[in-house]
Design an enzyme around this catalytic site. Sequence first.
Site, mmCIF file in Angstrom:
data_model
loop_
_atom_site.group_PDB
_atom_site.id
_atom_site.type_symbol
_atom_site.label_atom_id
_atom_site.label_comp_id
_atom_site.label_asym_id
_atom_site.label_seq_id
_atom_site.Cartn_x
_atom_site.Cartn_y
_atom_site.Cartn_z
ATOM 1 C CB ALA A 32 27.809 39.581 19.912
ATOM 2 C CG HIS A 34 30.744 43.418 14.809
ATOM 3 N ND1 HIS A 34 31.963 44.013 14.547
ATOM 4 C CD2 HIS A 34 30.416 43.779 16.081
ATOM 5 C CE1 HIS A 34 32.341 44.717 15.606
ATOM 6 N NE2 HIS A 34 31.426 44.580 16.557
ATOM 7 C CG HIS A 37 34.408 41.179 16.951
ATOM 8 N ND1 HIS A 37 33.051 41.335 16.919
ATOM 9 C CD2 HIS A 37 34.828 41.740 18.111
ATOM 10 C CE1 HIS A 37 32.644 41.947 18.026
ATOM 11 N NE2 HIS A 37 33.702 42.215 18.759
ATOM 12 C CD GLN A 61 34.686 43.832 29.971
ATOM 13 O OE1 GLN A 61 35.643 43.063 30.063
ATOM 14 N NE2 GLN A 61 34.452 44.521 28.860
ATOM 15 C CD GLN A 146 41.633 54.475 16.061
ATOM 16 O OE1 GLN A 146 42.662 54.344 15.415
ATOM 17 N NE2 GLN A 146 40.699 55.369 15.777
ATOM 18 C CE LYS A 147 32.439 51.103 18.454
ATOM 19 N NZ LYS A 147 32.206 50.876 19.857
ATOM 20 C CB SER A 184 28.270 43.426 20.166
ATOM 21 O OG SER A 184 29.507 42.936 19.715
ATOM 22 N NE ARG A 185 26.910 47.375 25.536
ATOM 23 C CZ ARG A 185 28.130 47.211 26.063
ATOM 24 N NH1 ARG A 185 29.199 47.659 25.441
ATOM 25 N NH2 ARG A 185 28.283 46.583 27.208
HETATM 26 P P1 AMP Z 1 34.144 43.414 22.264
HETATM 27 O O1 AMP Z 1 33.808 42.003 21.924
HETATM 28 O O2 AMP Z 1 33.114 44.396 21.840
HETATM 29 O O3 AMP Z 1 34.610 43.589 23.679
HETATM 30 O O4 AMP Z 1 35.403 43.774 21.368
HETATM 31 C C1 AMP Z 1 36.474 42.903 21.180
HETATM 32 C C2 AMP Z 1 37.512 43.622 20.369
HETATM 33 O O5 AMP Z 1 36.968 43.996 19.111
HETATM 34 C C3 AMP Z 1 38.034 44.908 21.037
HETATM 35 O O6 AMP Z 1 39.432 45.006 20.844
HETATM 36 C C4 AMP Z 1 37.278 45.974 20.267
HETATM 37 O O7 AMP Z 1 37.951 47.224 20.253
HETATM 38 C C5 AMP Z 1 37.229 45.364 18.884
HETATM 39 N N1 AMP Z 1 36.165 45.968 18.065
HETATM 40 C C6 AMP Z 1 34.868 46.154 18.418
HETATM 41 N N2 AMP Z 1 34.213 46.808 17.428
HETATM 42 C C7 AMP Z 1 35.119 47.036 16.440
HETATM 43 C C8 AMP Z 1 35.049 47.694 15.162
HETATM 44 N N3 AMP Z 1 33.938 48.234 14.704
HETATM 45 N N4 AMP Z 1 36.189 47.744 14.414
HETATM 46 C C9 AMP Z 1 37.349 47.195 14.873
HETATM 47 N N5 AMP Z 1 37.474 46.568 16.073
HETATM 48 C C10 AMP Z 1 36.370 46.503 16.843
#
Ligand code: AMP
Length: 285
Positions: A32, A34, A37, A61, A146-147, A184-185
Amino acid sequence: MEILRTAGEFRAWSRKTRLAGQRHGFVPTMGALHEGHASLLREAKRRADVVSLSIYVNPTQFGPSEDFQKYPRTWEADVATAEREGVDAIFAPQTLYTPDSITQVVLPGWNAVLEGEIRPGHFDGVATVVAKLFHIAECDLAVFGQKDAQQALLVRRMIRDLDLPVDLVVAPTIREEDGLAMSSRNRYLSSEDRSRSVVLSRALGASVDAWKGGETSPEKILAAGWRVLGGTPPDSVDYFTLLDPDSLAVLDARATLEGPAILVVAARYGSTRLLDNAVLGNVWA
Ligand code: AMP
């Protein structure tokens, strides 16, 4: 761009690239994708010769009442994003677990702070899947956002404690124009909640401004943010607090801020939980 479906294929690809003397940067995600990522992929490209991306919605998780089934899956759009960002390989396994797998990576204590307290077992699932992915990827470096600050801190500690041969890069949070951290949410938010949710980044900003103005009292730094949050309150706030990045302790409100800290917030809009944070000082050095 290669699409790799098994751990064996991904490891073979990684070994081939490293034998050719190329530095391998890895970005793990749940898809998902954005712009947040995409920024991690660009960071990996800047620092490595080849970049891989994993897309895997990791079941371990998610808690039993969480959104694993309905977590957004946008495969075609994700492949297009990866192509556009010049990704060399996508690792998208059907599963990473055998039905009888029992081994876990657990960071005792750290797995029960804030997010970990609200989502029991979440960080055990995260640490285990990240360790597995690192072993399969055999990457030189991995980029996290860092999110998800607590996640990045846990991964940093796991790398240190287990001597994993991976350089961790933590990249800044990418935001929508109004300041909402991309996630993504966010797509789950109603338009009214979407407008209200801008208060989270504004509250963090107010606290950061207080800190930049020389305030060293956690209580006063947090009060500046709470005042803003109170103006457009979320349905509920799970936490708005300061964390010590080295011990993962929640800072005592009456102490004095001495070293770097992370200001973290989690709030709910209906059934959607949003996370955001800001760093005070040089947390990732
Ligand atoms: P996720 O797919 O949401 O588990 O996230 C995968 C990676 O993308 C993780 O390292 C998150 O911290 C990072 N991530 C998610 N949202 C953001 C954002 N808005 N800015 C930067 N990195 C992000």
